[in-house]
Design a protein around this motif. Sequence first.
Motif, PDB file in Angstrom:
ATOM      1  N   GLY A 135       0.805  -1.217   0.000  1.00 23.33           N
ATOM      2  CA  GLY A 135       0.000   0.000   0.000  1.00 23.33           C
ATOM      3  C   GLY A 135       0.834   1.262   0.000  1.00 23.33           C
ATOM      4  O   GLY A 135       0.283   2.363  -0.077  1.00 23.33           O
ATOM      5  N   GLN A 140      -4.861   1.949  -2.596  1.00 20.90           N
ATOM      6  CA  GLN A 140      -5.931   0.981  -2.426  1.00 20.90           C
ATOM      7  C   GLN A 140      -7.231   1.672  -2.016  1.00 20.90           C
ATOM      8  O   GLN A 140      -7.215   2.566  -1.158  1.00 20.90           O
ATOM      9  CB  GLN A 140      -5.528  -0.052  -1.362  1.00 20.90           C
ATOM     10  CG  GLN A 140      -4.252  -0.793  -1.743  1.00 20.90           C
ATOM     11  CD  GLN A 140      -3.809  -1.789  -0.703  1.00 20.90           C
ATOM     12  OE1 GLN A 140      -4.565  -2.169   0.178  1.00 20.90           O
ATOM     13  NE2 GLN A 140      -2.563  -2.238  -0.800  1.00 20.90           N
ATOM     14  N   CYS A 147      -2.539   4.645   2.763  1.00 21.80           N
ATOM     15  CA  CYS A 147      -1.626   4.578   1.625  1.00 21.80           C
ATOM     16  C   CYS A 147      -0.842   5.878   1.469  1.00 21.80           C
ATOM     17  O   CYS A 147       0.346   5.850   1.116  1.00 21.80           O
ATOM     18  CB  CYS A 147      -2.397   4.250   0.345  1.00 21.80           C
ATOM     19  SG  CYS A 147      -2.977   2.529   0.265  1.00 21.80           S
ATOM     20  N   TYR A 207     -15.363  -4.103  -1.062  1.00 20.50           N
ATOM     21  CA  TYR A 207     -13.948  -4.006  -0.708  1.00 20.50           C
ATOM     22  C   TYR A 207     -13.620  -4.886   0.503  1.00 20.50           C
ATOM     23  O   TYR A 207     -12.624  -5.624   0.495  1.00 20.50           O
ATOM     24  CB  TYR A 207     -13.570  -2.558  -0.401  1.00 20.50           C
ATOM     25  CG  TYR A 207     -12.210  -2.438   0.228  1.00 20.50           C
ATOM     26  CD1 TYR A 207     -11.059  -2.594  -0.537  1.00 20.50           C
ATOM     27  CD2 TYR A 207     -12.062  -2.222   1.602  1.00 20.50           C
ATOM     28  CE1 TYR A 207      -9.801  -2.529   0.041  1.00 20.50           C
ATOM     29  CE2 TYR A 207     -10.807  -2.151   2.176  1.00 20.50           C
ATOM     30  CZ  TYR A 207      -9.684  -2.307   1.397  1.00 20.50           C
ATOM     31  OH  TYR A 207      -8.447  -2.255   1.980  1.00 20.50           O
ATOM     32  N   THR A 267      -7.474  -2.209  -9.105  1.00 22.25           N
ATOM     33  CA  THR A 267      -8.075  -1.733  -7.853  1.00 22.25           C
ATOM     34  C   THR A 267      -9.548  -1.413  -8.010  1.00 22.25           C
ATOM     35  O   THR A 267     -10.326  -1.559  -7.059  1.00 22.25           O
ATOM     36  CB  THR A 267      -7.306  -0.524  -7.305  1.00 22.25           C
ATOM     37  OG1 THR A 267      -7.294   0.524  -8.279  1.00 22.25           O
ATOM     38  CG2 THR A 267      -5.875  -0.901  -6.953  1.00 22.25           C
ATOM     39  N   TRP A 270     -11.667  -4.274  -7.113  1.00 21.64           N
ATOM     40  CA  TRP A 270     -11.844  -4.611  -5.705  1.00 21.64           C
ATOM     41  C   TRP A 270     -13.137  -4.061  -5.116  1.00 21.64           C
ATOM     42  O   TRP A 270     -13.564  -4.488  -4.053  1.00 21.64           O
ATOM     43  CB  TRP A 270     -10.669  -4.073  -4.888  1.00 21.64           C
ATOM     44  CG  TRP A 270      -9.346  -4.674  -5.255  1.00 21.64           C
ATOM     45  CD1 TRP A 270      -9.109  -5.724  -6.110  1.00 21.64           C
ATOM     46  CD2 TRP A 270      -8.067  -4.249  -4.789  1.00 21.64           C
ATOM     47  NE1 TRP A 270      -7.775  -5.958  -6.208  1.00 21.64           N
ATOM     48  CE2 TRP A 270      -7.106  -5.092  -5.411  1.00 21.64           C
ATOM     49  CE3 TRP A 270      -7.641  -3.259  -3.919  1.00 21.64           C
ATOM     50  CZ2 TRP A 270      -5.732  -4.943  -5.179  1.00 21.64           C
ATOM     51  CZ3 TRP A 270      -6.276  -3.123  -3.690  1.00 21.64           C
ATOM     52  CH2 TRP A 270      -5.336  -3.957  -4.310  1.00 21.64           C
TER      53      TRP A 270
END
Length: 272
Positions: A135, A140, A147, A207, A267, A270
């Motif tokens: 991260g 993320q 992050c 997520y 991402t 996710w």
Amino acid sequence: MTAKTVLLTGTSSGIGLAAAVAAAEAGWHVIATMRDTGRAGALRAAAGDRANLEIRQLDVTDPASVAACLAGLDRLDAVVNNAGAGHVGTLELESIDDVRAVMEVNFFGVLQVSKAALPLLRASGGRLVTVTSVGGVVGQPFNEAYCAAKFAVEGFMESLAPVAASQGVAVSVVEPAAVASEFVPNVGLADDAVAEAGPYGPALQTYLATIGNAFTAAQSSRDAAQSIIEVLTAERPPFRVQTSDRARTVVGLKLTDTDGSAVQAVTAGWIA
């Protein structure tokens, strides 16, 4: 020959605990630090009666605590910045003070300890090792603040590395992916977080399910800690080290993605 001394932060659980024990097993004199020494039971149990491991109180966000912890040390051969705290949230739903608090622990705490230790590391030709995260390379979803702090650490240490090397100090960052530890439970996400997330609720729910699946196959803390020991003992430690194949895959994606599209494609999946 006197054993080399390493100071590690955040050793009450997880990677920090495993690294402290592994370093002691490898013959280092270990100063294992934590904010609350009342939580040292697990470390003491894992370390047994090793005389080469001592436990000290250290709050990385408190300059006085950092100074007190390092006071009286005549020699320090390595520092492992491991202390940190996870955080799940998104900008519209949290305060700027929430973001500052994440930066205080995960970024400024690293700087407090590193700055205090550098004179000793210069004297010994030592090593400054910081546990970051994948991260710290790949942003993320719902981890903006975390992050950002890890990105900041990576940028700071990458910039510091050649300067420190000119004084004989090797700087490295160690990047884990998912690790089986108390890190995720300690994030402190409320049970009703999805319901309270308003329009972000569906994405947050997806997520959390994605991350939950990732942690079912997480690397063990002890395996991740071995990467730290390798950096401490390598003749010429690299600047950047990943602790698992999964971490190498994630970091490799970012480092070859010149326009950001590959990372965004991953991402976005996710939370879709």
